[in-house]
Design a protein around this motif. Structure first.
Motif, PDB file in Angstrom:
ATOM      1  N   GLU A  20       0.823  -1.207   0.000  1.00 12.40           N
ATOM      2  CA  GLU A  20       0.000   0.000   0.000  1.00 12.40           C
ATOM      3  C   GLU A  20       0.860   1.262   0.000  1.00 12.40           C
ATOM      4  OE1 GLU A  20      -2.663  -0.542   3.287  1.00 12.40           O
ATOM      5  OE2 GLU A  20      -3.850  -2.048   2.213  1.00 12.40           O
ATOM      6  N   SER A  72      -7.740  13.124  -6.317  1.00 13.60           N
ATOM      7  CA  SER A  72      -8.615  12.860  -5.174  1.00 13.60           C
ATOM      8  C   SER A  72      -9.491  11.650  -5.475  1.00 13.60           C
ATOM      9  CB  SER A  72      -9.497  14.070  -4.878  1.00 13.60           C
ATOM     10  OG  SER A  72      -8.712  15.154  -4.468  1.00 13.60           O
ATOM     11  N   THR A  73     -10.000  11.575  -6.691  1.00 16.56           N
ATOM     12  CA  THR A  73     -10.804  10.429  -7.101  1.00 16.56           C
ATOM     13  C   THR A  73      -9.972   9.153  -7.130  1.00 16.56           C
ATOM     14  OG1 THR A  73     -12.192  11.892  -8.423  1.00 16.56           O
ATOM     15  CG2 THR A  73     -12.318   9.533  -8.915  1.00 16.56           C
ATOM     16  N   VAL A  75      -7.292   8.462  -5.361  1.00 19.67           N
ATOM     17  CA  VAL A  75      -7.016   8.045  -3.984  1.00 19.67           C
ATOM     18  C   VAL A  75      -8.232   7.341  -3.403  1.00 19.67           C
ATOM     19  CG1 VAL A  75      -6.612   8.891  -1.635  1.00 19.67           C
ATOM     20  CG2 VAL A  75      -5.226   9.747  -3.511  1.00 19.67           C
ATOM     21  N   PHE A  76      -9.408   7.905  -3.604  1.00 16.99           N
ATOM     22  CA  PHE A  76     -10.637   7.289  -3.102  1.00 16.99           C
ATOM     23  C   PHE A  76     -10.804   5.880  -3.673  1.00 16.99           C
ATOM     24  CE2 PHE A  76     -15.176   6.381  -3.499  1.00 16.99           C
ATOM     25  CZ  PHE A  76     -15.571   6.497  -2.175  1.00 16.99           C
ATOM     26  N   VAL A  77     -10.650   5.747  -4.983  1.00 18.07           N
ATOM     27  CA  VAL A  77     -10.809   4.440  -5.641  1.00 18.07           C
ATOM     28  C   VAL A  77      -9.748   3.466  -5.141  1.00 18.07           C
ATOM     29  CG1 VAL A  77     -10.636   3.255  -7.875  1.00 18.07           C
ATOM     30  CG2 VAL A  77     -11.968   5.367  -7.671  1.00 18.07           C
ATOM     31  N   VAL A  79      -8.160   3.424  -2.273  1.00 16.03           N
ATOM     32  CA  VAL A  79      -8.438   3.005  -0.895  1.00 16.03           C
ATOM     33  C   VAL A  79      -9.604   2.024  -0.851  1.00 16.03           C
ATOM     34  CG1 VAL A  79      -9.263   3.818   1.349  1.00 16.03           C
ATOM     35  CG2 VAL A  79      -7.423   5.034   0.197  1.00 16.03           C
ATOM     36  N   LYS A  80     -10.657   2.299  -1.613  1.00 16.00           N
ATOM     37  CA  LYS A  80     -11.828   1.414  -1.596  1.00 16.00           C
ATOM     38  C   LYS A  80     -11.546   0.042  -2.225  1.00 16.00           C
ATOM     39  CE  LYS A  80     -15.133   3.666   0.350  1.00 16.00           C
ATOM     40  NZ  LYS A  80     -15.703   3.160   1.584  1.00 16.00           N
TER      41      LYS A  80
END
Length: 96
Positions: A20, A72-73, A75-77, A79-80
Motif C-alpha cells: 500500500e 482525489s478520485t 485516492v478514493f478508488v 483506498v476502496k
C-alpha cells in the motif's frame, strides 16, 4: 518461536503495508508528473497566448484544478478497491 525480525518479515501485515505504501508513492509521483507537465508544458507560452478555461489559464486549470479532482478520485478508488483493513494487534498477544 523465532527471532523477532524473521517473524516481522513473514507477517502478512507488513507485506500489505509495504504494498500500500508503494501504491501511494507511485500515485504521488504520477501526481507530480501530471502537475509539472501541465504547469510547465502549457505555461511556457507568453501570457498573451494563454487560453482560459472558466477564467483560469489552461495550464493552471489542468495542473491544479483537474489534477486535484483526478487524484482525489484516484485516492478514493485506490483506498476502496486495493487497501485492506488489517488488525494492529500482534497475533501472539491475542493467543496469550
Amino acid at each position: 518461536m523465532g527471532d523477532g525480525r524473521t517473524q516481522k518479515r513473514d507477517d502478512l501485515r507488513f507485506k500489505i503495508a509495504n504494498r500500500e505504501a508503494l501504491m501511494g508513492v507511485i500515485l504521488a509521483v504520477f501526481n507530480f508528473i501530471w502537475w509539472f507537465a501541465f504547469a510547465y508544458g502549457l505555461g511556457r507560452k507568453p501570457v498573451e497566448e494563454y487560453t482560459y478555461i472558466f477564467g483560469f489559464p489552461a495550464w493552471f486549470f489542468y495542473s491544479c484544478i483537474v489534477g486535484f479532482l483526478l487524484f482525489s478520485t484516484l485516492v478514493f478508488v485506490m483506498v476502496k478497491l486495493f487497501f485492506l483493513e488489517v488488525p494492529f494487534e500482534d497475533r501472539e498477544e491475542d493467543a496469550e
